[in-house]
Design a protein around this motif. Structure first.
Motif, PDB file in Angstrom:
ATOM      1  N   UNK A  73      -4.738  35.559  32.455  1.00 32.94           N
ATOM      2  CA  UNK A  73      -5.465  34.982  31.087  1.00 32.94           C
ATOM      3  C   UNK A  73      -4.415  34.339  30.359  1.00 32.94           C
ATOM      4  N   UNK A  74      -3.326  34.564  30.203  1.00 35.37           N
ATOM      5  CA  UNK A  74      -1.935  34.044  29.575  1.00 35.37           C
ATOM      6  C   UNK A  74      -1.714  32.926  30.184  1.00 35.37           C
ATOM      7  N   UNK A  75      -1.798  32.805  31.483  1.00 34.13           N
ATOM      8  CA  UNK A  75      -1.550  31.337  32.348  1.00 34.13           C
ATOM      9  C   UNK A  75      -2.271  30.273  32.091  1.00 34.13           C
ATOM     10  N   UNK A  76      -3.872  30.810  32.012  1.00 34.55           N
ATOM     11  CA  UNK A  76      -4.929  30.020  31.589  1.00 34.55           C
ATOM     12  C   UNK A  76      -4.664  29.427  30.333  1.00 34.55           C
ATOM     13  N   UNK A  77      -4.435  30.355  29.114  1.00 38.93           N
ATOM     14  CA  UNK A  77      -4.379  29.805  27.944  1.00 38.93           C
ATOM     15  C   UNK A  77      -3.240  28.898  27.713  1.00 38.93           C
ATOM     16  N   UNK A  78      -2.170  29.317  28.403  1.00 39.07           N
ATOM     17  CA  UNK A  78      -0.797  28.105  28.389  1.00 39.07           C
ATOM     18  C   UNK A  78      -1.286  26.958  29.103  1.00 39.07           C
ATOM     19  N   UNK A  79      -2.066  26.777  30.228  1.00 39.73           N
ATOM     20  CA  UNK A  79      -2.336  25.691  30.643  1.00 39.73           C
ATOM     21  C   UNK A  79      -3.385  24.969  29.604  1.00 39.73           C
ATOM     22  N   UNK A  80      -4.205  25.536  29.103  1.00 39.76           N
ATOM     23  CA  UNK A  80      -5.151  24.798  27.928  1.00 39.76           C
ATOM     24  C   UNK A  80      -4.300  24.306  26.835  1.00 39.76           C
ATOM     25  N   UNK A  81      -3.483  24.923  26.307  1.00 40.71           N
ATOM     26  CA  UNK A  81      -2.582  24.462  25.408  1.00 40.71           C
ATOM     27  C   UNK A  81      -1.851  23.126  25.818  1.00 40.71           C
ATOM     28  N   UNK A  82      -1.357  23.298  27.143  1.00 42.13           N
ATOM     29  CA  UNK A  82      -0.620  22.109  27.623  1.00 42.13           C
ATOM     30  C   UNK A  82      -1.400  20.787  27.819  1.00 42.13           C
ATOM     31  N   UNK A  83      -2.854  21.185  28.188  1.00 41.04           N
ATOM     32  CA  UNK A  83      -3.585  20.125  28.347  1.00 41.04           C
ATOM     33  C   UNK A  83      -4.052  19.397  27.059  1.00 41.04           C
ATOM     34  N   UNK A  84      -4.252  20.218  26.043  1.00 40.25           N
ATOM     35  CA  UNK A  84      -4.551  19.840  24.559  1.00 40.25           C
ATOM     36  C   UNK A  84      -3.443  18.803  24.190  1.00 40.25           C
ATOM     37  N   UNK A  85      -2.213  19.186  24.438  1.00 46.03           N
ATOM     38  CA  UNK A  85      -1.049  18.303  23.936  1.00 46.03           C
ATOM     39  C   UNK A  85      -1.003  17.123  24.561  1.00 46.03           C
ATOM     40  N   UNK A  86      -1.201  17.245  25.971  1.00 46.11           N
ATOM     41  CA  UNK A  86      -1.502  15.979  26.815  1.00 46.11           C
ATOM     42  C   UNK A  86      -2.300  14.950  26.283  1.00 46.11           C
ATOM     43  N   UNK A  87      -3.492  15.410  25.955  1.00 48.35           N
ATOM     44  CA  UNK A  87      -4.643  14.642  25.556  1.00 48.35           C
ATOM     45  C   UNK A  87      -4.422  14.006  24.114  1.00 48.35           C
ATOM     46  N   UNK A  88      -3.745  15.022  23.089  1.00 54.38           N
ATOM     47  CA  UNK A  88      -3.094  14.432  21.981  1.00 54.38           C
ATOM     48  C   UNK A  88      -2.345  13.324  22.242  1.00 54.38           C
ATOM     49  N   UNK A  89      -1.090  13.388  22.895  1.00 56.66           N
ATOM     50  CA  UNK A  89      -0.407  12.312  23.136  1.00 56.66           C
ATOM     51  C   UNK A  89      -0.855  10.956  23.685  1.00 56.66           C
ATOM     52  N   UNK A  90      -1.924  11.298  24.634  1.00 57.73           N
ATOM     53  CA  UNK A  90      -2.558  10.092  25.260  1.00 57.73           C
ATOM     54  C   UNK A  90      -3.460   9.425  24.126  1.00 57.73           C
ATOM     55  N   UNK A  91      -4.014  10.145  23.202  1.00 57.11           N
ATOM     56  CA  UNK A  91      -4.892   9.507  22.035  1.00 57.11           C
ATOM     57  C   UNK A  91      -4.176   9.000  21.284  1.00 57.11           C
ATOM     58  N   UNK A  92      -3.081   9.410  20.789  1.00 57.17           N
ATOM     59  CA  UNK A  92      -1.918   8.996  19.920  1.00 57.17           C
ATOM     60  C   UNK A  92      -1.471   7.663  20.477  1.00 57.17           C
ATOM     61  N   UNK A  93      -1.146   7.534  21.617  1.00 55.35           N
ATOM     62  CA  UNK A  93      -0.685   6.162  22.330  1.00 55.35           C
ATOM     63  C   UNK A  93      -1.617   5.164  22.127  1.00 55.35           C
ATOM     64  N   UNK A  94      -2.914   5.495  22.763  1.00 54.61           N
ATOM     65  CA  UNK A  94      -3.966   4.341  22.839  1.00 54.61           C
ATOM     66  C   UNK A  94      -4.311   3.939  21.361  1.00 54.61           C
ATOM     67  N   UNK A  95      -4.293   4.901  20.548  1.00 55.36           N
ATOM     68  CA  UNK A  95      -4.621   4.560  19.097  1.00 55.36           C
ATOM     69  C   UNK A  95      -3.494   3.637  18.469  1.00 55.36           C
ATOM     70  N   UNK A  96      -2.245   4.013  18.707  1.00 58.67           N
ATOM     71  CA  UNK A  96      -1.216   2.883  18.348  1.00 58.67           C
ATOM     72  C   UNK A  96      -1.225   1.808  19.012  1.00 58.67           C
ATOM     73  N   UNK A  97      -1.564   1.857  20.321  1.00 61.73           N
ATOM     74  CA  UNK A  97      -1.588   0.520  21.170  1.00 61.73           C
ATOM     75  C   UNK A  97      -2.738  -0.404  20.596  1.00 61.73           C
ATOM     76  N   UNK A  98      -3.737   0.110  20.276  1.00 60.75           N
ATOM     77  CA  UNK A  98      -4.821  -0.621  19.822  1.00 60.75           C
ATOM     78  C   UNK A  98      -4.476  -1.105  18.396  1.00 60.75           C
ATOM     79  N   UNK A  99      -3.845  -0.389  17.552  1.00 59.81           N
ATOM     80  CA  UNK A  99      -3.363  -1.020  16.183  1.00 59.81           C
ATOM     81  C   UNK A  99      -2.222  -2.055  16.412  1.00 59.81           C
ATOM     82  N   UNK A 100      -1.630  -1.878  17.414  1.00 60.22           N
ATOM     83  CA  UNK A 100      -0.698  -3.001  17.617  1.00 60.22           C
ATOM     84  C   UNK A 100      -1.120  -4.271  18.157  1.00 60.22           C
TER      85      UNK A 100
END
Length: 138
Positions: A73-100
């Motif tokens: 359970x702990x490994x799955x929760x850690x994996x879920x948190x890592x995926x959320x961080x990855x998705x947030x960084x991708x979203x930040x990249x595409x938003x900033x790229x679109x603004x540029x």
């Protein structure tokens, strides 16, 4: 220090002990079994405490996870948190790229793309089929 002695046992019994002893040493496990057996023979029934049951369940789950390579359970929760961080960084990249791109729209690139699409449309019309390609540009 307690006196130590050697006990010679068949290999298959030692194998069963090793498979079932969990975190206990062989001596501790044999001592545990003997104490429980002696209590059972003396008709002394003692209920297991909640902590003992939870500890046993936890150790069995950990052993099963190690043997069958299941995620805990702990490994799955850690994996879920890592995926959320990855998705947030991708979203930040595409938003900033679109603004540029929004600040300085490359008109030359748009005209080049538009001319290529017109060539493609002319080519498709020459084949006898009518196709349309539209681009929305803000």
């Amino acid at each position: 220090m307690a006196e130590k002695r050697m006990l010679i046992m068949p290999a298959d019994i030692i194998k069963k002990i090793d498979e079932n002893r969990g975190d206990l040493s062989q001596a501790e496990f044999i001592n545990f079994l003997m104490e429980n057996q002696l209590k059972a023979n003396g008709n002394e029934k003692q209920a297991a405490s909640r902590e003992e049951i939870l500890t046993l369940i936890d150790s069995q789950l950990k052993e099963a996870a190690q043997k069958q390579r299941y995620a805990t359970r702990e490994e799955i929760q850690a994996f879920e948190q890592d995926i959320k961080v990855l998705l947030k960084s991708c979203l930040d990249f595409f938003v900033s790229y679109g603004l540029e791109l929004g600040k300085e729209s490359p008109q030359a690139e748009f005209e080049e793309l538009n001319s290529k699409l017109e060539e493609l449309e002319n080519h498709l019309n020459s084949e006898g089929e009518s196709k349309e390609a539209k681009i929305k540009w803000k």
